[in-house]
Scaffold this motif. Sequence first.
Motif, PDB file in Angstrom:
ATOM      1  N   GLU A   1       0.444  11.703  -2.809  1.00  0.00           N
ATOM      2  CA  GLU A   1      -0.221  10.786  -3.746  1.00  0.00           C
ATOM      3  C   GLU A   1      -1.422  10.095  -3.110  1.00  0.00           C
ATOM      4  OE1 GLU A   1       3.467  10.059  -6.820  1.00  0.00           O
ATOM      5  OE2 GLU A   1       2.976   8.456  -5.416  1.00  0.00           O
ATOM      6  N   GLU A   2      -1.342   9.804  -1.819  1.00  0.00           N
ATOM      7  CA  GLU A   2      -2.540   9.257  -1.163  1.00  0.00           C
ATOM      8  C   GLU A   2      -3.636  10.327  -1.190  1.00  0.00           C
ATOM      9  OE1 GLU A   2      -2.413   6.365  -1.118  1.00  0.00           O
ATOM     10  OE2 GLU A   2      -0.684   5.470  -0.146  1.00  0.00           O
ATOM     11  N   GLY A   3      -3.229  11.578  -1.042  1.00  0.00           N
ATOM     12  CA  GLY A   3      -4.192  12.667  -1.194  1.00  0.00           C
ATOM     13  C   GLY A   3      -4.813  12.645  -2.591  1.00  0.00           C
TER      14      GLY A   3
ATOM     15  N   THR B   1       0.895  -2.834   4.049  1.00  0.00           N
ATOM     16  CA  THR B   1      -0.476  -2.318   3.959  1.00  0.00           C
ATOM     17  C   THR B   1      -0.735  -1.662   2.606  1.00  0.00           C
ATOM     18  OG1 THR B   1      -0.403  -2.046   6.348  1.00  0.00           O
ATOM     19  CG2 THR B   1      -2.215  -0.982   5.209  1.00  0.00           C
ATOM     20  N   ASP B   2       0.232  -0.921   2.091  1.00  0.00           N
ATOM     21  CA  ASP B   2       0.062  -0.405   0.732  1.00  0.00           C
ATOM     22  C   ASP B   2      -0.058  -1.549  -0.275  1.00  0.00           C
ATOM     23  OD1 ASP B   2       1.509   2.231   1.938  1.00  0.00           O
ATOM     24  OD2 ASP B   2       0.356   2.731   0.158  1.00  0.00           O
ATOM     25  N   ARG B   3       0.543  -2.680   0.057  1.00  0.00           N
ATOM     26  CA  ARG B   3       0.443  -3.818  -0.859  1.00  0.00           C
ATOM     27  C   ARG B   3      -0.968  -4.416  -0.838  1.00  0.00           C
ATOM     28  NH1 ARG B   3       4.590  -6.137  -3.179  1.00  0.00           N
ATOM     29  NH2 ARG B   3       5.838  -4.985  -1.685  1.00  0.00           N
TER      30      ARG B   3
ATOM     31  N   GLU C   1       1.205   4.856  -9.446  1.00  0.00           N
ATOM     32  CA  GLU C   1       1.721   5.644  -8.322  1.00  0.00           C
ATOM     33  C   GLU C   1       2.040   4.738  -7.131  1.00  0.00           C
ATOM     34  OE1 GLU C   1      -0.466   9.908  -8.732  1.00  0.00           O
ATOM     35  OE2 GLU C   1      -1.754   8.194  -8.415  1.00  0.00           O
ATOM     36  N   GLU C   2       1.165   3.767  -6.919  1.00  0.00           N
ATOM     37  CA  GLU C   2       1.290   2.872  -5.767  1.00  0.00           C
ATOM     38  C   GLU C   2       2.631   2.135  -5.767  1.00  0.00           C
ATOM     39  OE1 GLU C   2      -1.633   3.147  -3.818  1.00  0.00           O
ATOM     40  OE2 GLU C   2      -0.153   2.465  -2.393  1.00  0.00           O
ATOM     41  N   ALA C   3       3.137   1.855  -6.955  1.00  0.00           N
ATOM     42  CA  ALA C   3       4.398   1.103  -7.050  1.00  0.00           C
ATOM     43  C   ALA C   3       5.500   1.795  -6.241  1.00  0.00           C
ATOM     44  CB  ALA C   3       4.806   0.962  -8.510  1.00  0.00           C
ATOM     45  N   HIS C   4       5.526   3.113  -6.282  1.00  0.00           N
ATOM     46  CA  HIS C   4       6.558   3.849  -5.535  1.00  0.00           C
ATOM     47  C   HIS C   4       6.394   3.672  -4.026  1.00  0.00           C
ATOM     48  CE1 HIS C   4       9.416   6.940  -4.426  1.00  0.00           C
ATOM     49  NE2 HIS C   4       8.491   7.591  -3.755  1.00  0.00           N
ATOM     50  N   HIS C   5       5.155   3.585  -3.569  1.00  0.00           N
ATOM     51  CA  HIS C   5       4.927   3.443  -2.137  1.00  0.00           C
ATOM     52  C   HIS C   5       5.516   2.125  -1.638  1.00  0.00           C
ATOM     53  CE1 HIS C   5       1.154   6.149  -2.842  1.00  0.00           C
ATOM     54  NE2 HIS C   5       2.237   6.601  -3.417  1.00  0.00           N
ATOM     55  N   MET C   6       5.319   1.089  -2.428  1.00  0.00           N
ATOM     56  CA  MET C   6       5.869  -0.207  -2.021  1.00  0.00           C
ATOM     57  C   MET C   6       7.382  -0.259  -2.180  1.00  0.00           C
ATOM     58  SD  MET C   6       2.781  -2.598  -3.102  1.00  0.00           S
ATOM     59  CE  MET C   6       2.473  -1.439  -4.384  1.00  0.00           C
TER      60      MET C   6
HETATM   61 FE   FE2 Z   1      -0.207   3.911  -1.294  1.00  0.00          FE
END
Ligand code: FE2
Length: 483
Positions: free
Chosen positions: A155-157, A216-218, A245-250
Motif C-alpha cells: 500500500e505504501e507502494g 510515523t504512519d500517524r 488504507e492508512e488506517a490499517h497501518h496504524m
Molecule cells: Fe502508511
Amino acid sequence: MTVNIMNVDYSTKIPNNVNLSEDRQVLKALEGWHPGYVDWWQDMGPEGFQQSLVYLRTAYSVDPRGWAKFDYVKMPDYRWGILLAPQEEDRKVPFGAHYGEPAWQEVPGEYRAMLRRLIVIQGDTEPASVEQQRHLGKTAPSLYDLRNLFQVNVEEGRHLWAMVYLLQKYFGRDGREEADELLRRRSGDEDSPRMLGAFNEETPDWLSFFMFTYFTDRDGKMQLHSLAQSGFDPLSRTCRFMLTEEAHHMFVGETGITRVVQRTCEAMREAGITDPTDIAKVRALGVVDLPTIQKKLNLHYSLSLDLFGSEVSTNAANAFNAGIKGRYRETQIEDDHQLKTSTYPVLKLVGGEIKRVDEPALTALNMRLRDDYTQDCVKGLLRWNKVISTAGYDFKLALPNVAFHRAIGEFKDVHATPDGLLIDDATWNKRKNDWVPSTADGDFIASLMTPVTEAGKFASWISPPKVGIDNKPGDFEYVKIET
Ligand SMILES: [Fe+2]
Ligand SMILES: [Fe+2]
C-alpha cells in the motif's frame, strides 16, 4: 464523464478510477514509469518472499462501505492502481485567501511550485518506509505479522503511485522528472537520501516496525488529512482515499504494541515477577521488558515530532493562505478559516525555560497539527497502560516531553529529559541510554527476532491477535512461503 468512479477499471494495465484509458498521455507516462517502479520494488522492496503467495487486500472500489477484496497474490503481481475518492459536487476551497471559491480542478499557476513540492515530499515518504522495512520479512514473529508487513508495503507502494499520478497528470515535464527522482532516492543513502529525517532511520526490528506504524504512519495520517482539505481537488480526493488504507497501518502499530505489552505482562505474571523494572529477570523470559518498550517509544515519538517541521513556519502559513494545505478537520473547525487575527499557543524556549507563547495562528500551523497528532497518539497509550494495569503492574508508558531528543524546531539545540527537564550535554551523554535504546538494548531485541513461519504459531515475545485478518481463523496460512 459517465464512468462509475466508485468502481475501478481493471481492464488497463494500471487499475484506476480516473478514466485512464481515455487519458492517453497520462496513461503513456505512467506506463513509461511502471518498469522503473517494478525494478525499484525488486531492488528495494521486501527482501525475499517475492514468489510467496500473500493473502492481501486489493482495492476494487472507493466505496467506504467495502472497497477491498482479499486473495492470495504474489507481491510483484499486486495491482497497484490510481484511486481517487469520488468528486464532491460544488466543492469549495475550505480555507485561506480563496476561501469559498470553487475548488480547483487544475493547478493554479501561482501555486504550482508550492504544490509540486508538497506532493513530492509526501510521495518521497511512501517508498522510503518500504525501503526501511525491507529486511523485516526474515524475522517475522508469525505469518499473520508477515502478511501485515507486506500489506503495509504494497500500500505504501500504491501511495507512491498516487503521488506520481498527480505529478504526471498535472505538472508536465517537471512532474515526470520528479516521478523519476522518487525512484532514485534511497532511505539512508549518503549521496541521495530520502527527504525527511525519520525516513532515513533504520527499522531494525519488529518492535521498531510497530512503533513506526503507530507513530510515523500517524504523522502521515495528519499530513494526509491536511492535504485532503486542499483546494486543489485532485490532491484532496487522492488523500481521502489514501487515508482509508492508512488506517490499517496504524492498526498494525497499535495492536502490535498491545500484543507485545500483553505478552510481557503475561510472562511476568506466570514467572511471579512483581517488579517490571527488573530488566534482567524479565528479559530472561524471552520477552521485551516494559522500560525498553518505553525507550523505543521515546525514540519513535521524538523522530515523528520532527516531521512536523518548525513550530513557527512561514511555509506553513503560505500553504494555508494559498488554500493548498489546511488544518486537521478544517471543515469542522468553527472560525473564519483564514486566521486573520487569531493566535495559537506555541511551546518555546524562553530564557532557558519551556514556555507557552502566543503566536499568530497562521504561522503556528505546524504546532497546531503537531498538537492534534499528540492527542491522537494518546489513545494507544491508554490502551497499552490498560493492559499493564489489568495485569496488576504499577507501570505507565508515557509520551516524552516535546523538548526531548529533537533535531528540528525550537528545541533542536538543547537537551531535555523525557520529563522536560533541560539538562547539559554531559548529563545527556551520561544518561541518554536510559531514555533511548542503547546498542545493548538493540542487541537484546535482535536476539528475540527469530522467525516463526508455522501457521498459527507466534514468537515468544508477542501475543496472538484477537481476531484474524478478514476474519480468518487463528491457524490461517496468511503467507504461503515459496523458497
Ligand atoms: Fe502508511
Ligand atoms: Fe502511505
